[in-house]
Write an enzyme that holds these catalytic residues in place. Structure first.
Site, PDB file in Angstrom:
ATOM      1  N   GLU A   6       0.756  -1.237  -0.259  1.00  0.00           N
ATOM      2  CA  GLU A   6      -0.030  -0.242   0.379  1.00  0.00           C
ATOM      3  C   GLU A   6       0.487   1.134   0.329  1.00  0.00           C
ATOM      4  O   GLU A   6       0.171   2.364  -0.465  1.00  0.00           O
ATOM      5  CB  GLU A   6      -1.173  -0.220   0.926  1.00  0.00           C
ATOM      6  N   ASP A   7       1.508   1.456   1.351  1.00  0.00           N
ATOM      7  CA  ASP A   7       2.540   2.704   1.326  1.00  0.00           C
ATOM      8  C   ASP A   7       3.634   2.285   0.666  1.00  0.00           C
ATOM      9  O   ASP A   7       4.908   4.064   0.766  1.00  0.00           O
ATOM     10  CB  ASP A   7       2.981   2.700   2.584  1.00  0.00           C
TER      11      ASP A   7
END
Length: 753
Positions: free
Chosen positions: A107-108
């Site tokens: 996700e990051d």
């Protein structure tokens, strides 16, 4: 082996180097856990842990997050590391710990699912991807976003329970560091935690985690109340400094004298628990008498009941406070005996008696089944065999997945998560667990959906009771059913408490409406075929389904009934040579039926039985229609047939839409009279008592006033529009004649909608 040690040293050096800038910048903050600390934690309960896998995951996540920081200023990597640390306290397997370390990488960071699969295996990749999909959803709209996020979470959990454990640990650490988040986000996260994640942890039997999540959310959402409760608790602790120790030692000694070995420890209740009890019972802090609770841990079930006998013969029992969850466990696998006694200082003391295994399940719930066990298969497989809580979760997911929209799903999920339970019995002794405040309707649907759909009454402990009657612990409930009722009233949805009952009622109501439209569609099609003198047969229509882009005959009928598909299109699909006749309003048609007792006409005419018809029928909105009127039906897409008197001026709006006109006839059963809607315009003299005289005339002639609108056109006269219900045209005409005979009435006319 030497190269492995070298690699480990290099990894540790890299970790030290990355941690040094943050440590120098924020010396006051605690140091991040080193990778060897993490490995030692896992090795303490799993001697065969894959150290290389843990080390690689530690360094990969640390390097992937790089310079990223949290709102607190800490390195971002500290978050997945703390999540992994929380999961080691639950003694979870290597794959779960590694997925916790990696849960934010896709996700990051620049990491991809393929890369994680290649480096750590598909099992870990699937866990990380499951959590990642959820987080991406958190970027869309408000209530629907929250609901869709929850739906994805529950579906991911049903495939692998470790997703839930990681998610809860992730939420717990976020709550522990919530003070660094902006106020608006802080409020939203705390509300979501209290609404969903804390109850979900409780439903999974993870009471320790649930209590901490509740307290952290409570502190954020109601800081004043939290502070007051904490101050009162601290003051009480100062006054009763030795109370817990005294009760522990006295209780232990009493049990030992009776040959029972037990571990006794006390604790005070949590702030959120105390606050909710104060609100629920509308009492002040001083009126709460069971602030302290004591756990008595014994070696087996027999010892639990023997200890209960000792406790009850030593101290007076508080009536109504005994619960045996060993013989009747909760749905989340919780087992314990609860009792409250008047203790040595004349203060109420709440006791929980359980075995070591029960205590472990009470604290960490579903994780007690999912924790590391050598050679027993995956945690999810083990849970399917051992855990009622996981079985409940899978059933709930299956039920809730039928919700028609995200908000409905969220509503049902909150209902399922929040309620405490009552235990009731069928006449044959089967135990049914229901949420508190549930009623006979909920009980019926818990027994079986068909029982709920056909329920017409009920008995509680042998006595007749309304279906909405609230059930109590221990009630024996008998549901009375009727084969004449195939679908429940839609109003039941507002009475039901459980998500299962509400979903089943909504589903049955939709099916009943669909059947009504299908019946109407069949009448319309048969009417068209009879008028143009061509043969209709279901077999012929079945062959035309592909051309109509429908999967079944019933779907075609319902589409025609709803106005989504024209009967002429069905005829053309069955008979390609069919040519539609474009006719005017009454060209080629007989006058609509006038008399309620008319001789039955051709099968193309639709019989109107009233508002309880098996067809979706309603009456003209501005004046209605009554038996004895000449009537015609207008098909309204998505709504069914609207019945108009033939003299209604509203019919002009449909003159250019002959395909929407349908022949209808009254088919009223004289033995069971029904009321039908009509509207009157009345101009009366403006004097005291005039309205009362008009109402008296209608009441004396068995009319029912549904609504009255009044307007003043001049000082001397008032105009009334009266909506009333009558049996037929003769009944309506009699009321009009009697109104005209009154001196206070200047004019009476029927309004034709």
């Amino acid at each position: 082996m030497a190269s492995s040690r070298r690699n480990n040293k290099q990894m540790e050096a890299a970790a030290d180097a990355a941690a040094q800038p943050a440590a120098a910048k924020r010396a006051s903050r605690p140091k991040m856990m080193r990778q060897y600390d993490l490995v030692d934690r896992v090795r303490s309960y799993n001697p065969n842990t894959d150290e290389d896998l843990l080390n690689r995951a530690y360094v990969y996540a640390m390097m992937a997050h790089g310079e990223q920081t949290r709102a607190s200023g800490d390195p971002y990597f500290s978050h997945p590391l703390e999540v992994a640390a929380i999961l080691t306290t639950l003694k979870l397997d290597d794959a779960t710990i590694v997925a916790a370390l990696l849960h934010d990488t896709i996700e990051d960071t620049e990491a991809t699912r393929t890369e994680i699969d290649n480096m750590f295996g598909q099992e870990i990749g699937a866990l990380v991807e499951g959590l990642t999909k959820l987080k991406r959803l958190e970027l869309v709209s408000r209530e629907a976003k929250q609901a869709e996020n929850l739906r994805k979470l529950l579906l991911a959990i049903s495939n692998d329970v470790r997703v839930l454990l990681i998610k809860l640990a992730d939420r717990l650490h976020n709550m522990r560091t919530l003070e660094f988040v902006p106020p608006a986000s802080r409020q939203r996260i705390a509300e979501e935690t209290l609404d969903i994640y804390a109850p979900l942890a409780g439903r999974m039997g993870m009471h320790e985690m649930r209590e901490e999540l509740e307290d952290l959310a409570f502190r954020t959402l109601n800081p004043e109340a939290y502070t007051v409760v904490m101050q009162r608790l601290d003051a009480l602790a100062d006054r009763n400094r030795n109370l817990i120790g005294e009760i522990e030692s006295q209780l232990t000694a009493n049990l030992q004298q009776n040959g029972i070995t037990a571990r006794v420890f006390g604790r005070r209740k949590r702030p959120f628990s105390i606050w909710t009890k104060m609100e629920r019972k509308s009492v002040g802090f001083e009126q709460l008498s069971d602030i302290y609770g004591f756990r008595v841990i014994l070696k087996d079930v027999e010892a639990c009941y023997r200890a209960l006998g000792v406790v009850h013969t030593t101290w007076p029992v508080v009536p109504g406070r005994f619960k045996d969850y060993i013989s009747t466990p909760k749905q989340n696998d919780y087992r314990s005996i609860h009792t409250t006694v008047i203790g040595p200082t004349q203060q109420r003391v709440e006791l929980q008696l359980r075995t070591e295994e029960m205590d472990q399940i009470a604290e960490i719930g579903i994780a007690a089944h999912a924790l590391y066990k050598d050679g027993v298969g995956s945690p999810t497989e083990l849970l399917k065999r051992e855990s009622n809580a996981f079985a409940w979760l899978r059933r709930t997911i299956e039920l809730l997945s039928e919700a028609s929209n995200p908000e409905e799903f969220l509503e049902h999920t909150k209902l399922e998560l929040f309620h405490d339970q009552v235990f009731c019995f069928t006449p044959k002794g089967k135990l049914i667990a229901l949420p508190r405040h549930a009623n006979i309707i909920d009980f019926a649907y818990a027994v079986h959906t068909d029982v709920g759909n056909s329920a017409v009454g009920g008995k509680i402990n042998g006595k007749f009771a309304p279906l909405a009657s609230e059930l109590q612990n221990g009630d024996e409930v008998e549901v009375l059913t009727s084969s004449a009722q195939s679908a429940p009233p839609s109003a039941w949805e507002t009475l039901a408490v459980t998500g299962k009952a509400r979903a089943a009622i909504r589903r049955a109501t939709r099916a009943a409406v669909r059947d009504q439209f299908a019946a109407l569609g069949r009448r319309i099609i048969e009417r068209l075929f009879a008028r143009v003198k061509i043969e209709y047969a279901d077999d012929k229509l079945k062959g035309a389904l592909p051309r109509l882009a429908r999967s079944s005959i019933e779907e075609v009928m319902a589409s025609v009934g709803r106005g989504e598909l024209r009967a002429a299109d069905v005829a053309r699909a069955m008979y390609p040579d069919y040519k539609e006749e474009r006719v005017g309003r009454f060209a080629g048609k007989k006058e609509p039926s006038t008399d309620k007792s008319a001789t039955p006409r051709a099968p193309s005419v639709v019989p109107i039985l009233g508002i309880n018809s098996s067809l979706p029928v309603k009456f003209a909105p501005n004046g209605g229609a009554v038996p004895g009127d000449r009537i015609v039906g207008i098909v309204t897409p998505g709504e069914g047939i609207t019945i108009y008197p033939i003299q209604s001026p509203a019919l002009k709006d449909f003159e250019e839409m002959p395909e929407r006109w349908i022949d209808v006839k009254w088919d009223v059963d004289e033995s069971t009279p029904q009321r039908f809607p009509a509207r009157l315009f009345v101009q009366n003299v403006n004097e005291p008592g005039s309205l009362a005289q008009i109402a008296s005339v209608i009441a004396e002639h068995d009319g029912n006033i549904d609504n009255i609108n009044m307007s003043r056109r001049s000082p001397d006269f008032t105009e009334l529009t009266i909506d009333l219900e009558v049996y037929d045209l003769k009944h309506l005409s009699a009321i009009i004649a009697q109104l005209r005979a009154k001196d206070v009435v200047a004019q009476v006319e029927r309004v034709n909608g």
